[in-house]
Write a protein that holds these residues in place. Structure first.
Motif, PDB file in Angstrom:
ATOM      1  N   LYS A 472      35.709  30.820  70.294  1.00  0.00           N
ATOM      2  CA  LYS A 472      35.609  29.420  69.884  1.00  0.00           C
ATOM      3  C   LYS A 472      35.821  28.527  71.108  1.00  0.00           C
ATOM      4  CE  LYS A 472      35.110  30.745  65.641  1.00  0.00           C
ATOM      5  NZ  LYS A 472      33.789  30.654  64.967  1.00  0.00           N
ATOM      6  N   VAL A 473      36.102  27.241  70.846  1.00  0.00           N
ATOM      7  CA  VAL A 473      36.267  26.281  71.937  1.00  0.00           C
ATOM      8  C   VAL A 473      37.383  26.690  72.885  1.00  0.00           C
ATOM      9  CG1 VAL A 473      36.845  23.885  72.482  1.00  0.00           C
ATOM     10  CG2 VAL A 473      35.358  24.403  70.532  1.00  0.00           C
ATOM     11  N   SER A 474      38.410  27.311  72.324  1.00  0.00           N
ATOM     12  CA  SER A 474      39.565  27.707  73.145  1.00  0.00           C
ATOM     13  C   SER A 474      39.275  28.891  74.043  1.00  0.00           C
ATOM     14  CB  SER A 474      40.739  28.053  72.235  1.00  0.00           C
ATOM     15  OG  SER A 474      40.437  29.197  71.452  1.00  0.00           O
ATOM     16  N   GLY A 475      38.145  29.574  73.810  1.00  0.00           N
ATOM     17  CA  GLY A 475      37.814  30.767  74.590  1.00  0.00           C
ATOM     18  C   GLY A 475      38.618  31.986  74.204  1.00  0.00           C
ATOM     19  N   GLU A 476      39.406  31.882  73.123  1.00  0.00           N
ATOM     20  CA  GLU A 476      40.320  32.969  72.772  1.00  0.00           C
ATOM     21  C   GLU A 476      39.633  34.032  71.919  1.00  0.00           C
ATOM     22  OE1 GLU A 476      44.550  30.526  72.635  1.00  0.00           O
ATOM     23  OE2 GLU A 476      43.387  30.784  70.791  1.00  0.00           O
ATOM     24  N   PHE A 477      40.156  35.242  72.004  1.00  0.00           N
ATOM     25  CA  PHE A 477      39.744  36.340  71.127  1.00  0.00           C
ATOM     26  C   PHE A 477      40.975  37.170  70.807  1.00  0.00           C
ATOM     27  CE2 PHE A 477      39.365  38.041  75.404  1.00  0.00           C
ATOM     28  CZ  PHE A 477      39.919  39.315  75.311  1.00  0.00           C
ATOM     29  N   ALA A 478      40.894  37.941  69.723  1.00  0.00           N
ATOM     30  CA  ALA A 478      42.042  38.756  69.312  1.00  0.00           C
ATOM     31  C   ALA A 478      41.552  39.926  68.469  1.00  0.00           C
ATOM     32  CB  ALA A 478      43.059  37.918  68.538  1.00  0.00           C
ATOM     33  N   PHE A 479      42.168  41.088  68.685  1.00  0.00           N
ATOM     34  CA  PHE A 479      41.914  42.282  67.879  1.00  0.00           C
ATOM     35  C   PHE A 479      43.252  42.885  67.475  1.00  0.00           C
ATOM     36  CE2 PHE A 479      38.224  42.133  70.785  1.00  0.00           C
ATOM     37  CZ  PHE A 479      37.204  42.079  69.856  1.00  0.00           C
ATOM     38  N   THR A 480      43.276  43.508  66.318  1.00  0.00           N
ATOM     39  CA  THR A 480      44.429  44.304  65.901  1.00  0.00           C
ATOM     40  C   THR A 480      43.973  45.757  65.849  1.00  0.00           C
ATOM     41  OG1 THR A 480      45.334  42.475  64.615  1.00  0.00           O
ATOM     42  CG2 THR A 480      46.183  44.670  64.139  1.00  0.00           C
ATOM     43  N   LEU A 481      44.595  46.605  66.664  1.00  0.00           N
ATOM     44  CA  LEU A 481      44.095  47.965  66.872  1.00  0.00           C
ATOM     45  C   LEU A 481      45.198  48.996  66.661  1.00  0.00           C
ATOM     46  CD1 LEU A 481      42.050  47.317  70.126  1.00  0.00           C
ATOM     47  CD2 LEU A 481      41.186  47.442  67.787  1.00  0.00           C
ATOM     48  N   PRO A 482      44.811  50.227  66.270  1.00  0.00           N
ATOM     49  CA  PRO A 482      45.797  51.304  66.126  1.00  0.00           C
ATOM     50  C   PRO A 482      46.442  51.641  67.463  1.00  0.00           C
ATOM     51  CG  PRO A 482      43.729  51.880  65.061  1.00  0.00           C
ATOM     52  CD  PRO A 482      43.460  50.641  65.869  1.00  0.00           C
ATOM     53  N   CYS A 483      47.675  52.089  67.380  1.00  0.00           N
ATOM     54  CA  CYS A 483      48.408  52.473  68.586  1.00  0.00           C
ATOM     55  C   CYS A 483      47.827  53.744  69.198  1.00  0.00           C
ATOM     56  CB  CYS A 483      49.882  52.699  68.244  1.00  0.00           C
ATOM     57  SG  CYS A 483      50.738  51.222  67.673  1.00  0.00           S
ATOM     58  N   ASN A 484      48.084  53.878  70.497  1.00  0.00           N
ATOM     59  CA  ASN A 484      47.801  55.111  71.228  1.00  0.00           C
ATOM     60  C   ASN A 484      46.323  55.516  71.185  1.00  0.00           C
ATOM     61  OD1 ASN A 484      48.858  57.085  72.922  1.00  0.00           O
ATOM     62  ND2 ASN A 484      49.088  58.557  71.263  1.00  0.00           N
ATOM     63  N   LYS A 485      45.450  54.536  71.393  1.00  0.00           N
ATOM     64  CA  LYS A 485      44.013  54.801  71.410  1.00  0.00           C
ATOM     65  C   LYS A 485      43.395  54.186  72.660  1.00  0.00           C
ATOM     66  CE  LYS A 485      43.593  56.558  67.167  1.00  0.00           C
ATOM     67  NZ  LYS A 485      43.017  57.893  66.852  1.00  0.00           N
ATOM     68  N   LEU A 486      42.303  54.809  73.105  1.00  0.00           N
ATOM     69  CA  LEU A 486      41.575  54.298  74.268  1.00  0.00           C
ATOM     70  C   LEU A 486      40.449  53.373  73.809  1.00  0.00           C
ATOM     71  CD1 LEU A 486      41.292  57.532  76.439  1.00  0.00           C
ATOM     72  CD2 LEU A 486      42.617  55.490  76.982  1.00  0.00           C
ATOM     73  N   TYR A 487      40.313  52.239  74.485  1.00  0.00           N
ATOM     74  CA  TYR A 487      39.278  51.275  74.139  1.00  0.00           C
ATOM     75  C   TYR A 487      38.685  50.660  75.409  1.00  0.00           C
ATOM     76  CZ  TYR A 487      41.105  51.387  69.375  1.00  0.00           C
ATOM     77  OH  TYR A 487      41.505  51.786  68.141  1.00  0.00           O
ATOM     78  N   LYS A 488      37.542  50.023  75.205  1.00  0.00           N
ATOM     79  CA  LYS A 488      36.929  49.232  76.270  1.00  0.00           C
ATOM     80  C   LYS A 488      36.480  47.918  75.653  1.00  0.00           C
ATOM     81  CE  LYS A 488      33.050  49.288  79.565  1.00  0.00           C
ATOM     82  NZ  LYS A 488      31.904  50.083  80.053  1.00  0.00           N
TER      83      LYS A 488
END
Length: 723
Positions: A472-488
């Protein structure tokens, strides 16, 4: 042992028969399946592979739930005898034996053959349209179910259960301390007695996990006899007990075939003792009634029977308990519940769900546990409870406490202690998974301003897209993810170079990880020394005192055209500059001719004139110190190459706000606006929309909207309103 309502007692005993078909058949008809199997195997070994011998061998093991041997002999039957000569019921029993041994595909094939041979039988109908039933019944449950083999189980058959306060009432063929107890010839185990055990709630291996155990088993001597007793239930006030027993009250009674059936009995608590044992009035000497269960309001008694007029081998019935303690008429629960097979072990939970076991509905094995709720007094649908309640073997006698948190189920599944075992189970909500919050802001790398409409793509370790977001305008993003996992996570936006960040969530619950991105503009763009965004090209040079497009300049202008075609929203201003030699006014005019020349060239290549304007700045914006003003004292001696550097054109992008490219608003511009304290601007020579908008600290788009302008054309002397 075979879980069937016909826990019957054959009275023909005592003589030694010759090892013949007649003797084996008599054992079979008297339900002495252990002996009938032994004799028929000897007859088979002597060369008799008739339908009678093979079918009786399969049945003798089938009725005692020894499915590996029943499968073996039914397979012999179907490979020896033509299929068209074999009754449909053997197709069903063969399919059930295969299923009990986890041969699901072959079982389903034979169930379909059974369906084709017996179209009206409901037991074969459910296989149609339920190809994935096995996956459905074995999939992971939403709630956590934990089973525990309780301590009172023995090498014999221990089954059933009724939760009574801190006790569990159950049934068992265990002889206990009574050595030499009379054996039931059906399965060579002692007759069934009723026991009481102490329930114990034990802490489990994980936090908030617990299990139930049953210990300290003792016989319920007040109702036990030398024959079968089982399936005890007690009313809520603790004063009435219903239970199943052979047709025995002071003496054993049989039908005209010398077969002893089951009956329901009632006992009353008088002065703290169970007394006044009477049989219920709807019993019969000619068929069996047993396995009692009460509705939640205790006004309806459910039971199992093989009485005439039923749907299958054994059916579930209900009967009203009237105000005066008498009973209404038995009522069959109908074809939603009952099949041509066996339905038994009813139990009604506190929420009025009816649980029962059946081998006629599609399931995982022999007997499976099912559930059904009444709708307007009618059972309209059933659900298989699936694993872990059900297994490839017999699963039955399901009971659950009033809170639906724990209960018991009986099973002869693999891994038990004996024939049938009692398993306690607990049902609990799963622990909230360990999750972490991943947050970040996408910013312009140069000005550190938030970027709207940046695309954020999250992929897992295998490269599969997990989630996508648009900032959005703030440029922010957020995810809720499981622990102990690899992501990109990858951030991208048009006109910017994408950037990626690989990370691993930790094992700490609710931790917040910050992943900010600073995106730089693509290589086609760059900034000049005044922080103006422009198209990156090699310098476009003009010959001294000339405005025509040189061949080397045409090559770069073609690159401008290519970029504008690639990005059709770009609007640019072509700015042209001269060196400091000559008169300033002349240089300004020369540079304007050069700017107009580049504009004409670009328009000639198909670019709309609304997307480009040209303006010459003369020698007002030199790139070096090669000053050559009219005052001799200000003249700087420079090489031709240094003067050539000032003879240039730049292509400024004027609609950066519309394109969403970061722009740092200079505070001084706003201060200048306040000092100016003007609400209008008269266009002077050299003004552009970009320079006017920048001066007032607004965007070109805002300036256009304020003045209802289209395109980028303005005229000298035109008044622009600034609010």
């Amino acid at each position: 042992m075979r879980k069937t309502i016909t826990f019957i007692l054959a009275l023909s005993v005592g003589v030694v028969f010759a090892q013949s078909k007649r003797t084996a058949e008599k054992y079979f008809n008297n339900f002495e399946y252990v002996k009938s199997a032994e004799l028929y195997e000897k007859i088979y070994q002597k060369g008799d592979s008739s339908f009678l011998v093979l079918s009786r061998l399969g049945d003798s093991y089938y009725f005692n739930a020894i499915s590996k041997k029943s499968e073996f002999w039914y397979e012999k039957l179907f490979t020896t005898i033509p299929e068209e000569e074999i009754p449909a019921e053997y197709y069903f029993k063969y399919a059930q034996s295969l299923k009990s041994n986890k041969n699901y595909k072959r079982s389903d094939d034979w169930l379909r053959k059974f369906r084709a041979k017996s179209l009206e039988d409901s037991r074969g109908k459910e296989i149609e349209g339920n190809k994935n039933y096995l996956n459905e019944l074995t999939k992971e449950r939403k709630k956590i179910v934990t089973l525990n083999n309780v301590s009172i189980n023995t090498a014999y058959s221990d089954f059933g259960g009724f939760i009574s306060g801190d006790s569990l009432i159950f049934s068992s063929t265990s002889p206990g301390v009574e050595k030499g107890r009379k054996l039931y010839k059906w399965n060579n185990q002692p007759f069934i007695n009723v026991y009481v055990g102490a329930q114990k709630k034990l802490k489990g291996n994980k936090e908030k996990e617990y299990r139930y155990d049953v210990t300290e088993a003792r016989q319920m001597l007040s109702i036990n006899t030398k024959y079968h007793e089982s399936s005890v239930i007690i009313t809520k006030d603790g004063n009435t007990k219903y239970f199943t027993r052979n047709n025995y009250l002071k003496k054993l009674r049989a039908d005209n075939k010398r077969t002893v059936h089951l009956k329901l009995y009632k006992a009353e608590k008088i002065d703290g003792r169970w007394d006044n044992i009477t049989e219920l009035p709807f019993n019969s000497n000619d068929y069996s009634i047993g396995h009692p269960a009460l509705s939640n309001d205790e006004k309806t008694l459910y039971f199992v029977s093989d009485m005439p007029g039923g749907i299958g081998q054994t059916d579930l019935y209900k009967i009203q308990i009237l105000e005066d303690g008498s009973f209404g008429e038995p009522e069959n629960l109908g074809k939603t519940i009952n099949t041509e097979g066996r339905e038994m072990f009813p139990f009604v939970a506190a929420d009025n769900t009816l649980y029962f076991s059946s081998d006629g509905h599609l399931g995982l094995g022999l007997l499976d546990v099912f559930a059904s709720r009444q709708e307007e007094g009618t059972y309209k649908a059933i659900d298989n409870l699936g694993s872990p309640f059900n297994s490839p073997k017999d699963d039955f006698a399901f009971v659950i406490d009033d809170t639906n948190a724990y209960g018991y189920v009986s099973s002869n599944r693999e891994g038990g202690k004996g024939d049938d075992d009692i398993y306690s189970f607990t049902i609990r909500e799963p622990e909230p998974p360990c999750m972490q919050n991943i947050t970040g802001i996408v910013k312009d790398k140069k000005f550190e301003t938030p970027l709207k409409d940046a695309k954020i793509v999250l992929t897992d370790e295998q490269g599969k897209i997990v989630a996508e977001q648009i900032t959005k305008v703030s440029g922010e993003f957020a995810f809720t993810l499981p622990c102990n996992k690899l992501y990109k996570v990858t951030a991208s936006k048009q006109y910017y170079k994408p950037d990626s960040n690989e990370f691993k969530t930790t094992e700490k619950r609710d931790l917040i990880l910050n992943l900010d991105f600073n995106l730089g503009v693509i290589d086609e763009f760059t900034y000049n020394d005044r922080n103006e965004l422009m198209i990156r090209i090699d310098p476009i040079f003009f010959d001294y005192n000339k405005s025509n497009i040189r061949p080397d300049a045409a090559k770069e202008l073609d690159r401008i055209v290519s970029i504008m075609n690639r990005f059709p929203k770009l609007i640019i201003e072509s700015t042209s500059h001269t060196d400091a030699r000559g008169k300033a006014r002349y240089n300004e005019s020369l540079s304007d001719r050069r700017a107009k020349s580049t504009v004409r060239y670009i328009i000639s290549k198909g670019i709309s004139e609304d997307r480009i304007i040209g303006k010459g700045y003369g020698e007002s914006k030199l790139t070096n110190n090669c000053v050559d003003n009219d005052s001799h004292s200000n003249r700087v001696k420079c090489t031709e190459e240094e003067h050539q550097a000032n003879r240039r054109s730049e292509f400024l992008i004027t609609n950066i706000s519309e394109l969403g490219i970061g722009l740092k608003v200079v505070t001084q511009v706003r201060e200048n606006k306040a000092k100016q304290n003007a609400n209008s601007h008269v266009v002077k020579e050299g003004d552009t929309l970009f320079s006017i908008a920048k001066f007032y600290g607004i965007t070109v788009d805002q300036l256009k909207k304020l003045n209802k302008l289209s395109g980028n054309k303005i005229s000298i002397g035109q008044t622009l309103k600034i609010n």
